[in-house]
Write a protein that holds these residues in place. Structure first.
Motif, PDB file in Angstrom:
ATOM      1  N   GLY A  20       0.941  -1.274   0.119  1.00 34.82           N
ATOM      2  CA  GLY A  20      -0.044  -0.077   0.045  1.00 34.82           C
ATOM      3  C   GLY A  20       0.780   1.331   0.009  1.00 34.82           C
ATOM      4  O   GLY A  20       2.069   1.233   0.341  1.00 34.82           O
ATOM      5  N   LEU A  21       0.199   2.419  -0.484  1.00 32.61           N
ATOM      6  CA  LEU A  21       1.048   3.489  -0.687  1.00 32.61           C
ATOM      7  C   LEU A  21       1.597   4.065   0.890  1.00 32.61           C
ATOM      8  O   LEU A  21       2.760   4.373   0.957  1.00 32.61           O
ATOM      9  CB  LEU A  21      -0.076   4.700  -0.784  1.00 32.61           C
ATOM     10  CG  LEU A  21       0.518   6.033  -1.033  1.00 32.61           C
ATOM     11  CD1 LEU A  21       1.789   6.271  -1.821  1.00 32.61           C
ATOM     12  CD2 LEU A  21      -0.477   7.067  -1.078  1.00 32.61           C
ATOM     13  N   LEU A  22       0.851   3.988   1.865  1.00 39.38           N
ATOM     14  CA  LEU A  22       1.255   4.350   3.243  1.00 39.38           C
ATOM     15  C   LEU A  22       2.468   3.201   3.688  1.00 39.38           C
ATOM     16  O   LEU A  22       3.562   3.869   4.201  1.00 39.38           O
ATOM     17  CB  LEU A  22       0.376   4.271   4.438  1.00 39.38           C
ATOM     18  CG  LEU A  22      -0.633   5.336   4.223  1.00 39.38           C
ATOM     19  CD1 LEU A  22      -1.682   5.324   5.171  1.00 39.38           C
ATOM     20  CD2 LEU A  22       0.014   6.584   4.042  1.00 39.38           C
ATOM     21  N   ASP A  23       2.445   2.009   3.215  1.00 39.87           N
ATOM     22  CA  ASP A  23       3.527   1.003   3.707  1.00 39.87           C
ATOM     23  C   ASP A  23       4.781   1.583   2.822  1.00 39.87           C
ATOM     24  O   ASP A  23       5.985   1.307   3.554  1.00 39.87           O
ATOM     25  CB  ASP A  23       3.108  -0.492   3.151  1.00 39.87           C
ATOM     26  CG  ASP A  23       2.103  -0.844   4.167  1.00 39.87           C
ATOM     27  OD1 ASP A  23       2.114  -0.730   5.211  1.00 39.87           O
ATOM     28  OD2 ASP A  23       1.101  -1.812   3.658  1.00 39.87           O
ATOM     29  N   LEU A  54       5.510   4.150   1.841  1.00 38.17           N
ATOM     30  CA  LEU A  54       6.401   5.578   2.656  1.00 38.17           C
ATOM     31  C   LEU A  54       7.392   5.260   3.613  1.00 38.17           C
ATOM     32  O   LEU A  54       8.403   5.974   3.947  1.00 38.17           O
ATOM     33  CB  LEU A  54       5.351   6.494   3.099  1.00 38.17           C
ATOM     34  CG  LEU A  54       4.605   7.116   1.914  1.00 38.17           C
ATOM     35  CD1 LEU A  54       3.496   8.029   2.715  1.00 38.17           C
ATOM     36  CD2 LEU A  54       5.361   8.050   1.135  1.00 38.17           C
ATOM     37  N   ASN A  55       6.965   3.906   4.261  1.00 38.58           N
ATOM     38  CA  ASN A  55       7.946   3.628   5.280  1.00 38.58           C
ATOM     39  C   ASN A  55       8.936   2.514   5.088  1.00 38.58           C
ATOM     40  O   ASN A  55       9.615   1.846   5.753  1.00 38.58           O
ATOM     41  CB  ASN A  55       7.221   3.032   6.703  1.00 38.58           C
ATOM     42  CG  ASN A  55       6.308   4.008   7.160  1.00 38.58           C
ATOM     43  OD1 ASN A  55       6.764   5.051   7.307  1.00 38.58           O
ATOM     44  ND2 ASN A  55       5.009   3.616   7.478  1.00 38.58           N
ATOM     45  N   ASP A  56       8.952   2.226   3.605  1.00 37.31           N
ATOM     46  CA  ASP A  56       9.971   1.040   3.279  1.00 37.31           C
ATOM     47  C   ASP A  56      11.149   1.932   2.216  1.00 37.31           C
ATOM     48  O   ASP A  56      10.867   2.505   1.336  1.00 37.31           O
ATOM     49  CB  ASP A  56       9.252   0.306   1.927  1.00 37.31           C
ATOM     50  CG  ASP A  56      10.144  -1.038   1.632  1.00 37.31           C
ATOM     51  OD1 ASP A  56      11.113  -0.782   1.517  1.00 37.31           O
ATOM     52  OD2 ASP A  56       9.543  -1.967   1.361  1.00 37.31           O
ATOM     53  N   PRO A  57      12.269   1.751   2.769  1.00 38.38           N
ATOM     54  CA  PRO A  57      13.337   2.627   2.285  1.00 38.38           C
ATOM     55  C   PRO A  57      13.947   2.012   0.807  1.00 38.38           C
ATOM     56  O   PRO A  57      14.280   2.908   0.212  1.00 38.38           O
ATOM     57  CB  PRO A  57      14.586   2.324   3.262  1.00 38.38           C
ATOM     58  CG  PRO A  57      14.074   1.474   4.243  1.00 38.38           C
ATOM     59  CD  PRO A  57      12.725   1.133   4.290  1.00 38.38           C
ATOM     60  N   GLU A  58      13.426   0.898   0.595  1.00 40.07           N
ATOM     61  CA  GLU A  58      14.024   0.447  -0.642  1.00 40.07           C
ATOM     62  C   GLU A  58      12.872   0.962  -1.679  1.00 40.07           C
ATOM     63  O   GLU A  58      13.364   1.300  -2.875  1.00 40.07           O
ATOM     64  CB  GLU A  58      13.769  -1.232  -0.584  1.00 40.07           C
ATOM     65  CG  GLU A  58      14.409  -1.843  -1.858  1.00 40.07           C
ATOM     66  CD  GLU A  58      14.256  -3.415  -1.958  1.00 40.07           C
ATOM     67  OE1 GLU A  58      14.016  -4.027  -3.065  1.00 40.07           O
ATOM     68  OE2 GLU A  58      14.663  -3.978  -0.982  1.00 40.07           O
ATOM     69  N   VAL A  59      11.798   0.863  -1.442  1.00 38.95           N
ATOM     70  CA  VAL A  59      10.624   1.712  -2.327  1.00 38.95           C
ATOM     71  C   VAL A  59      10.755   3.055  -2.461  1.00 38.95           C
ATOM     72  O   VAL A  59      10.892   3.328  -3.563  1.00 38.95           O
ATOM     73  CB  VAL A  59       9.214   1.180  -1.773  1.00 38.95           C
ATOM     74  CG1 VAL A  59       8.323   2.042  -2.819  1.00 38.95           C
ATOM     75  CG2 VAL A  59       8.885  -0.142  -1.832  1.00 38.95           C
ATOM     76  N   MET A  60      11.259   3.509  -1.463  1.00 44.11           N
ATOM     77  CA  MET A  60      11.465   5.246  -1.570  1.00 44.11           C
ATOM     78  C   MET A  60      12.852   5.422  -2.302  1.00 44.11           C
ATOM     79  O   MET A  60      12.738   6.267  -3.016  1.00 44.11           O
ATOM     80  CB  MET A  60      11.552   5.833  -0.083  1.00 44.11           C
ATOM     81  CG  MET A  60      10.306   5.940   0.600  1.00 44.11           C
ATOM     82  SD  MET A  60       8.986   6.479  -0.450  1.00 44.11           S
ATOM     83  CE  MET A  60       9.410   8.306  -0.170  1.00 44.11           C
ATOM     84  N   ALA A  61      13.732   4.480  -2.323  1.00 41.72           N
ATOM     85  CA  ALA A  61      14.964   4.775  -3.156  1.00 41.72           C
ATOM     86  C   ALA A  61      14.675   4.461  -4.487  1.00 41.72           C
ATOM     87  O   ALA A  61      15.344   5.176  -5.750  1.00 41.72           O
ATOM     88  CB  ALA A  61      16.021   3.590  -2.733  1.00 41.72           C
TER      89      ALA A  61
END
Length: 57
Positions: A3-6, A8-15
């Motif tokens: 999910g979108l909120l998940d 935001l807390n996942d450094p790999e996805v954010m990278a």
């Protein structure tokens, strides 16, 4: 499915998101197109790649 909120807390996805934004900015700079056109071009390019990074014919 994440999910979108998940995400935001996942450094790999954010990278991955940050890298995509960097590539989009570079396409805008080099091609002189709008961000929307750069995103479209990047998506079209990604669609034409196979799993090994080779272009499909």
């Amino acid at each position: 499915m994440i999910g979108l909120l998940d995400a935001l807390n996942d450094p790999e996805v954010m990278a991955q998101i940050a890298e995509r934004q960097r590539v989009i900015d570079r396409v805008v700079e080099k091609m002189g197109v709008t961000r929307a056109r750069a995103i479209e071009a990047l998506d079209d390019f990604a669609t034409n790649l196979c799993h090994d990074g080779q272009t499909l014919h």
